[in-house]
Enzyme design. Structure first.
Site, PDB file in Angstrom:
ATOM      1  CD  GLU A 290      -8.710  -5.437  -3.359  1.00 48.53           C
ATOM      2  OE1 GLU A 290      -9.250  -5.843  -4.092  1.00 48.53           O
ATOM      3  OE2 GLU A 290      -9.085  -4.057  -2.605  1.00 48.53           O
TER       4      GLU A 290
ATOM      5  CG  ASP B 284      -9.545  -2.278   0.199  1.00 47.34           C
ATOM      6  OD1 ASP B 284     -10.059  -2.483  -0.959  1.00 47.34           O
ATOM      7  OD2 ASP B 284      -9.593  -3.701  -0.088  1.00 47.34           O
TER       8      ASP B 284
ATOM      9  CB  SER C 182     -12.095  -4.140  -4.798  1.00 42.14           C
ATOM     10  OG  SER C 182     -11.293  -5.699  -4.366  1.00 42.14           O
TER      11      SER C 182
END
Ligand code: NAG
Ligand code: NAG
Length: 589
Positions: A288, A292, A505
């Protein structure tokens, strides 16, 4: 200074005298849960030496004024558009009433706290105390237990109910950790449906986002390819990281070397909050966090990029050290930190969320109002809309799509914080031409009412929907997502290896990246940044987006909602077109 103290004491004395001693001992339930939140089980009694860091939120006396200011500075038709508030102006609007401070201080003093030494937020709207569990129990007339998360094994100390003397109720919004379990908090890129395909070679012939996503294809698709940021001394972008997701500098470099060589010598700045960490061992990296920072960074290079690593989910292992804290309240810890900073990134992306109904209403309401403070200061906040369509579990799984109020009423399950009307929720698309991706989270809040900025767009969708899904969603609730971006097949590097990852996400840092460039263009031409985006978006900004009109987001054993012309609860108004957005803002870049 001395006079002020004297005044405060005088007020305190008068108020305290007004509350008869007996009345002040009567506790009334302040907040309670009908059931142990799904996924958790009662596990035992906390060790006697266990301590709890309690945050006490005092009512923000002029929140209505803050909200009005937020909408004015965010509404292109208002004379105050773009006149964002300073940190001090926001603090003045959220400061509690002297009466609330006096009552809460008197209560704390009666439990042995030195009022002068209390740990407070700058606006004095939060007081933090550290207490042994037995003292928290007597102050809140409750019993804390150890609860264990069945899936992860995580153990936390919480209660299903807490009480306060009745006269204190109007003077306290929320006290946590009490009923906030938060075990549903998840990164919206590492949940069930996500294909993390390790070490698969990229499709070198697809540079178009048709079968895989890279920075280059997003730059083409969203029309940022020929823009060079100019305000990098003022503009920046921020990425939040929770749940032990560490962003790795070496992975970012490898990613840039392959996908954006010009950026290979740049990196992000990390800030560690509340026991968060900055672990750079490749075995500690997280998909994640990698996703990002790699995409927010690539899309905005050379704009500075901050990664906040917030701690707050420490497992209460079998034999915790004396004094071990157990908080697990990441948003409050992060908010508490950023709201104290005099200057903030203009654009922030968060890819984490919870099922709304698992977040206690008082906690959700307060966290949402803290997001409003960031918006008033001119920060654009993006959140992923969720990865399971209209409800948790698989598309045909109805078992989790029931209310947790003890009645098990069938219903779609919205997510939080995207249900907060002061943030911008980002859904997902796939392929080229873009369609809604089937996992794109969307729906209607049961906590927050529909904000007026979205009523005409949302009510038009509801009218066209007719009887479909009737009774499963809340027609009067804040509807989301607001916008969307690509959400499948993102190439990333994590732990030294290339893989492919999806989820909303991916969509949130992508949309945030494009808006950060818009903010750069605005700032470079002497204008304020966009700030809270939704009033601009719903009042006409949407025309600069690519409307996504096909696909749906099944869940809870239904087909979910369908994408449609205009706004829809799958992709909002659609995906960004940088050139159209800057043109709509009257910029010539
Ligand atoms: C690679 O991309 C091309 C162009 O979009 C596409 O036609 C082809 O099917 C893709 N191959 C794979 C294995 O995905
Ligand atoms: C529907 O949303 C409203 C807020 O608009 C809320 O007050 C109400 O309780 C919700 N209804 C249900 C059944 O949750």
């Amino acid at each position: 200074m001395v006079q002020l103290q004297f005044c405060a004491l005088a007020v305190l004395g008068a108020l305290v005298a007004a509350s008869p001693a007996a009345e002040r001992r009567v506790h009334v339930v302040k907040s309670s849960l009908a059931e142990i939140p799904r996924g958790w089980a009662l596990h035992g009694t906390p060790p006697t030496h266990h301590t709890i860091k309690l945050r006490i939120g005092l009512p923000q006396s002029r929140f209505a004024d803050l909200e009005r200011a937020l909408f004015q500075v965010s509404d292109p038709a208002h004379p105050n558009y773009g006149s964002h508030l300073s940190k001090e102006e926001v603090e003045a609007l959220v400061a509690p009433q002297p009466e609330s401070l006096a009552h809460v201080e008197e209560w704390l003093a009666s439990h042995g706290f030195a009022v002068d030494a209390l740990d407070r937020s700058p606006a004095r709207d939060w007081i933090t105390i550290v207490v042994p569990v037995h003292q928290a129990e007597s102050m809140l007339n409750t019993k804390y237990h150890v609860y264990k998360h069945t899936e992860s094994g995580m153990e936390i100390v919480r209660t299903q109910s807490y009480s306060l003397p009745e006269y204190l109720h109007p003077h306290v919004d929320v006290i946590q950790p009490t009923t906030m379990f938060g075990g549903g908090l998840r990164a919206f890129g590492i949940t069930s449906h996500v294909e993390v395909v390790a070490a698969v070679p990229g499709n070198e012939t697809d540079t178009s986002c048709a079968t895989q996503v890279t920075p280059a294809c997003l730059q083409q698709l969203y029309n940022t390819a020929n823009y060079t940021p100019k305000a990098t001394d003022k503009n920046s972008i921020g990425i939040t990281g929770y749940l032990n997701q560490y962003a790795n500098h070496a992975d970012l470099k490898t990613f840039y070397q392959k996908y954006l060589p010009a950026a290979a010598d740049s990196t992000f700045t990390e800030v560690v909050i509340n026991g968060g960490q900055n672990l750079q061992d490749p075995s500690q990296s997280g998909a994640e966090a990698a996703l990002d920072v790699q995409y927010a960074g690539a899309l905005t290079y050379p704009t500075p990029n901050t990664f906040w690593s917030t701690g707050g989910s420490p497992p209460l292992a079998g034999n915790p050290a004396p004094g071990q804290m157990n908080t697990n309240e990441p948003y409050l810890d992060w908010l508490n930190y950023v709201l104290q900073q005099p200057s903030l990134p203009q654009t922030i992306s968060t890819s984490y969320g919870d099922d709304e109904q698992t977040v206690p209403l008082d906690y959700a309401t307060r966290v949402c109002s803290e997001f409003a403070q960031l918006g008033a200061r001119g920060v654009t906040l993006f959140f992923s809309s969720g990865d399971s369509g209209v409800g948790p579990g698989g598309q045909s799984d109805k078992s989790q799509c029931v209310s947790n109020d003890g009645n098990a009423t069938p219903k779609f399950i919205p997510a939080f914080p995207v249900s907060c009307p002061y943030v911008t929720a980002v859904g997902g698309t796939t392929g080229k031409p873009e369609t809604a991706v089937d996992f794109s989270g969307g729906g209607f809040s049961n906590y927050f009412a529909q904000p007026s900025y979205q009523s005409s767009a949302v009510n038009a969708y509801i009218a066209a929907l007719g009887a479909t899904n009737a009774g499963l969603y809340n027609k009067t609730g804040r509807a989301y997502p607001d916008v969307a971006a690509q959400g499948t097949g993102f190439r990333i590097f994590e732990g030294g290896k290339e893989s492919s990852i999806g989820g909303t996400s991916a969509s949130s840092p992508t949309f945030a990246g494009v808006i950060s460039l818009v903010n750069d263009a605005l700032i470079a031409s002497g204008k304020p940044p966009l700030g809270f985006l939704n009033p601009w978006l719903y009042s006409g900004g949407y025309k600069a987006l690519n409307d996504i009109t096909s696909g749906n987001n099944p869940g809870c054993g239904t087909a979910g909602f369908s994408a449609a012309q205009g706004w829809d609860p799958v992709t909002g108004f659609g995906t960004p077109d940088f050139k159209k957005i800057v043109a709509a803002l009257g910029l010539n870049v």
